[in-house]
Design a protein around this motif. Structure first.
Motif, PDB file in Angstrom:
ATOM      1  N   GLU A 171       0.892  -1.088  -0.123  1.00 25.23           N
ATOM      2  CA  GLU A 171      -0.149  -0.070  -0.022  1.00 25.23           C
ATOM      3  C   GLU A 171       0.858   1.213  -0.114  1.00 25.23           C
ATOM      4  O   GLU A 171       1.717   1.409   0.913  1.00 25.23           O
ATOM      5  N   VAL A 172       0.669   2.079  -0.924  1.00 28.60           N
ATOM      6  CA  VAL A 172       1.294   3.486  -1.113  1.00 28.60           C
ATOM      7  C   VAL A 172       0.360   4.544  -0.968  1.00 28.60           C
ATOM      8  O   VAL A 172      -0.420   4.678  -1.787  1.00 28.60           O
ATOM      9  N   GLU A 173       0.469   5.263  -0.050  1.00 31.82           N
ATOM     10  CA  GLU A 173      -0.338   6.586   0.085  1.00 31.82           C
ATOM     11  C   GLU A 173      -1.902   6.252   0.100  1.00 31.82           C
ATOM     12  O   GLU A 173      -2.781   6.849  -0.757  1.00 31.82           O
ATOM     13  N   GLY A 174      -2.320   5.055   0.553  1.00 28.73           N
ATOM     14  CA  GLY A 174      -3.506   4.774   0.515  1.00 28.73           C
ATOM     15  C   GLY A 174      -4.147   3.745  -0.570  1.00 28.73           C
ATOM     16  O   GLY A 174      -5.356   3.510  -0.576  1.00 28.73           O
ATOM     17  N   SER A 175      -3.225   3.649  -1.700  1.00 27.92           N
ATOM     18  CA  SER A 175      -3.493   2.784  -2.781  1.00 27.92           C
ATOM     19  C   SER A 175      -2.922   1.539  -2.855  1.00 27.92           C
ATOM     20  O   SER A 175      -1.603   1.407  -2.297  1.00 27.92           O
ATOM     21  N   GLU A 176      -3.523   0.322  -3.040  1.00 28.12           N
ATOM     22  CA  GLU A 176      -3.137  -0.805  -2.959  1.00 28.12           C
ATOM     23  C   GLU A 176      -2.406  -1.198  -4.456  1.00 28.12           C
ATOM     24  O   GLU A 176      -3.041  -1.121  -5.428  1.00 28.12           O
ATOM     25  N   TYR A 177      -1.192  -1.910  -4.541  1.00 27.24           N
ATOM     26  CA  TYR A 177      -0.447  -2.193  -5.609  1.00 27.24           C
ATOM     27  C   TYR A 177      -0.241  -3.689  -5.626  1.00 27.24           C
ATOM     28  O   TYR A 177       0.505  -3.976  -6.770  1.00 27.24           O
ATOM     29  N   ALA A 178      -0.358  -4.415  -4.613  1.00 25.52           N
ATOM     30  CA  ALA A 178       0.110  -5.956  -4.674  1.00 25.52           C
ATOM     31  C   ALA A 178      -0.747  -6.355  -5.850  1.00 25.52           C
ATOM     32  O   ALA A 178      -1.959  -6.263  -6.049  1.00 25.52           O
ATOM     33  N   GLY A 179       0.080  -7.461  -6.657  1.00 27.29           N
ATOM     34  CA  GLY A 179      -0.704  -7.832  -7.697  1.00 27.29           C
ATOM     35  C   GLY A 179      -1.009  -7.225  -8.984  1.00 27.29           C
ATOM     36  O   GLY A 179      -1.682  -7.605  -9.795  1.00 27.29           O
ATOM     37  N   ARG A 180      -0.499  -5.803  -9.132  1.00 25.39           N
ATOM     38  CA  ARG A 180      -0.590  -5.081 -10.205  1.00 25.39           C
ATOM     39  C   ARG A 180       0.576  -4.148 -10.415  1.00 25.39           C
ATOM     40  O   ARG A 180       1.579  -4.071  -9.713  1.00 25.39           O
ATOM     41  N   ASN A 181       0.571  -3.309 -11.620  1.00 26.65           N
ATOM     42  CA  ASN A 181       1.547  -2.453 -11.804  1.00 26.65           C
ATOM     43  C   ASN A 181       1.252  -1.282 -11.165  1.00 26.65           C
ATOM     44  O   ASN A 181       0.134  -0.751 -10.833  1.00 26.65           O
ATOM     45  N   GLY A 182       2.290  -0.199 -10.881  1.00 23.95           N
ATOM     46  CA  GLY A 182       1.972   0.918 -10.314  1.00 23.95           C
ATOM     47  C   GLY A 182       3.619   1.553  -9.995  1.00 23.95           C
ATOM     48  O   GLY A 182       4.128   2.296 -10.569  1.00 23.95           O
ATOM     49  N   PHE A 183       4.140   0.869  -8.695  1.00 27.01           N
ATOM     50  CA  PHE A 183       5.504   1.425  -8.548  1.00 27.01           C
ATOM     51  C   PHE A 183       6.458   0.173  -9.291  1.00 27.01           C
ATOM     52  O   PHE A 183       7.108  -0.617  -8.412  1.00 27.01           O
ATOM     53  N   GLY A 184       6.393   0.029 -10.368  1.00 28.51           N
ATOM     54  CA  GLY A 184       6.965  -1.181 -10.950  1.00 28.51           C
ATOM     55  C   GLY A 184       6.221  -2.192 -10.939  1.00 28.51           C
ATOM     56  O   GLY A 184       4.802  -2.193 -10.501  1.00 28.51           O
ATOM     57  N   SER A 185       6.578  -3.461 -11.356  1.00 27.18           N
ATOM     58  CA  SER A 185       5.574  -4.537 -11.368  1.00 27.18           C
ATOM     59  C   SER A 185       5.704  -5.227 -10.098  1.00 27.18           C
ATOM     60  O   SER A 185       6.826  -5.536  -9.513  1.00 27.18           O
ATOM     61  N   ILE A 186       4.487  -5.576  -9.394  1.00 25.00           N
ATOM     62  CA  ILE A 186       4.463  -6.101  -8.137  1.00 25.00           C
ATOM     63  C   ILE A 186       3.658  -7.364  -8.083  1.00 25.00           C
ATOM     64  O   ILE A 186       2.531  -7.301  -7.556  1.00 25.00           O
ATOM     65  N   PRO A 187       4.061  -8.403  -8.404  1.00 25.03           N
ATOM     66  CA  PRO A 187       3.357  -9.466  -8.406  1.00 25.03           C
ATOM     67  C   PRO A 187       3.050 -10.159  -6.998  1.00 25.03           C
ATOM     68  O   PRO A 187       4.017  -9.992  -6.058  1.00 25.03           O
ATOM     69  N   ARG A 188       1.895 -10.805  -6.826  1.00 25.48           N
ATOM     70  CA  ARG A 188       1.754 -11.133  -5.501  1.00 25.48           C
ATOM     71  C   ARG A 188       2.788 -12.498  -5.147  1.00 25.48           C
ATOM     72  O   ARG A 188       3.067 -12.668  -4.157  1.00 25.48           O
ATOM     73  N   TRP A 189       3.078 -13.312  -6.130  1.00 27.10           N
ATOM     74  CA  TRP A 189       4.046 -14.142  -6.025  1.00 27.10           C
ATOM     75  C   TRP A 189       5.292 -14.234  -6.685  1.00 27.10           C
ATOM     76  O   TRP A 189       5.209 -13.601  -8.149  1.00 27.10           O
ATOM     77  N   ARG A 190       6.520 -14.271  -6.293  1.00 30.06           N
ATOM     78  CA  ARG A 190       7.706 -14.119  -6.827  1.00 30.06           C
ATOM     79  C   ARG A 190       8.713 -15.226  -6.199  1.00 30.06           C
ATOM     80  O   ARG A 190       8.577 -15.344  -4.985  1.00 30.06           O
ATOM     81  N   GLY A 191       9.551 -15.628  -6.926  1.00 31.07           N
ATOM     82  CA  GLY A 191      10.736 -16.519  -6.405  1.00 31.07           C
ATOM     83  C   GLY A 191      11.717 -16.901  -7.342  1.00 31.07           C
ATOM     84  O   GLY A 191      11.626 -16.478  -8.693  1.00 31.07           O
ATOM     85  N   PHE A 192      12.442 -17.810  -6.955  1.00 32.45           N
ATOM     86  CA  PHE A 192      13.412 -18.623  -7.945  1.00 32.45           C
ATOM     87  C   PHE A 192      13.963 -19.880  -7.310  1.00 32.45           C
ATOM     88  O   PHE A 192      13.697 -20.166  -6.093  1.00 32.45           O
ATOM     89  N   VAL A 193      14.705 -21.012  -8.307  1.00 27.67           N
ATOM     90  CA  VAL A 193      14.841 -21.957  -7.802  1.00 27.67           C
ATOM     91  C   VAL A 193      16.268 -22.065  -8.373  1.00 27.67           C
ATOM     92  O   VAL A 193      16.481 -21.615  -9.569  1.00 27.67           O
ATOM     93  N   SER A 194      17.253 -22.747  -7.443  1.00 22.84           N
ATOM     94  CA  SER A 194      18.785 -22.832  -8.303  1.00 22.84           C
ATOM     95  C   SER A 194      19.127 -24.009  -7.830  1.00 22.84           C
ATOM     96  O   SER A 194      18.791 -24.601  -6.889  1.00 22.84           O
ATOM     97  N   VAL A 195      20.232 -24.596  -8.887  1.00 21.89           N
ATOM     98  CA  VAL A 195      20.752 -25.785  -8.363  1.00 21.89           C
ATOM     99  C   VAL A 195      22.328 -25.361  -8.502  1.00 21.89           C
ATOM    100  O   VAL A 195      22.679 -25.054  -9.762  1.00 21.89           O
TER     101      VAL A 195
END
Length: 304
Positions: free
Chosen positions: A279-303
């Motif tokens: 939340e930025v200044e009362g606006s919700e951006y999780a799962g959408r674009n706004g302050f860059g892309s803010i997906p709800r899920w992110r991650g990585f796998v490595s070997v």
């Protein structure tokens, strides 16, 4: 809050007026330290550039300096054999904006050798950089859509300036989680976090400043400078300022597995974050674009 030296020195003697050097879980640990830093930055453009002799060339100029003195301490308090508390405190004093006090407190509970529960709370800060808080200027070219220009996009000069009245950015964070290590080769961790960030240093977009002209020339932000003969925008002035706050919370999951083989040791790691809110200044951006892309899920796998 910068890392405090990890080596904790046991207190086998007297701790002053309290006369306590150990707790039921063992000896008290203490680390103390001090830090002094001096910063200087000079960025002086060529006079031919500032005089306008080079067409299509932006410039940057900064001239600032400051000193910083910090004192910090951390204590490890083994309350019992399975419960340990951690307390830390850091005080920074800057010559240009003032001082900041950042505390931190934590608990670790290990009921079995394989299982650990942990919780931390703390505050933090970020001092404005020298280009942000000292006399500085940056000029460049930027495209904006002028509501009063029927031709659409206008190519104008933009000016960024430093702001000596900036305050430090501040944060407050809480984390609660657990670690499960069934063997020396396998490790799981799950943590919930919440971070509140205030006094964020930033600036308005040039387009948002120009949008004030939608109500006519009289409604234009005074930072919009127009050519009196043509009425077209020539320059838009901008500077750094403190915005209100943003808050985010979510879950972090981490998994590691090491597998020794005759060819070497292979390590697999999976790290995933679920962002519950941003939340930025009362606006919700999780799962959408706004302050860059803010997906709800992110991650990585490595070997490795």
């Amino acid at each position: 809050m910068p890392d405090i030296p990890p080596k904790l020195h046991s207190l086998e003697g007297n701790l002053g007026c309290q006369g306590v050097s150990s707790l039921p879980g063992g000896a008290i640990g203490l680390a103390v330290g001090a830090e002094y830093r001096s910063e200087k930055l000079k960025d002086r453009p060529d006079p031919r550039a500032t005089g306008g002799d080079i067409l299509g060339q932006g410039i940057t100029a900064t001239d600032g300096s400051r000193n910083n003195l910090a004192l910090f301490a951390e204590m490890a308090l083994p309350l019992t054999r399975t419960l340990e508390a951690q307390l830390a405190l850091r005080n920074d004093r800057y010559s240009d904006f003032g001082s900041a006090l950042t505390p931190k407190a934590g608990l670790k509970f290990r009921p079995t050798p394989e299982f650990l529960v942990r919780a931390n709370w703390g505050r933090g800060f970020r001092a404005p950089t020298l280009p942000e808080i000292s006399p500085s200027v940056a000029t460049f070219f930027v495209g904006v859509i002028d509501p009063l220009n029927p031709l659409g996009t206008s190519q104008i000069s933009g000016v960024y300036s430093g702001n000596p009245n900036l305050e430090a950015e501040k944060s407050r964070s809480t984390t609660i989680g657990m670690v499960f290590e069934p063997s020396s080769n396998t490790n799981f961790s799950l943590d919930w976090y919440q971070i509140t960030w205030s006094n964020i240093v930033g600036s308005d977009s040039f387009q948002s400043i120009v949008n004030s002209c939608a109500g006519g020339v009289a409604a234009c932000d005074p930072r919009v400078l127009r050519d009196p003969s043509t009425g077209l925008i020539v320059t838009v002035l901008n500077n750094y300022r403190n915005f209100s706050s943003q808050e985010t919370s979510g879950l972090d999951f981490d998994f590691r597995h090491r597998m020794p083989t005759s060819f070497g040791r292979f390590t697999t790691r999976l790290n995933t974050t679920y962002i519950d809110n941003y939340e930025v200044e009362g606006s919700e951006y999780a799962g959408r674009n706004g302050f860059g892309s803010i997906p709800r899920w992110r991650g990585f796998v490595s070997v490795d």
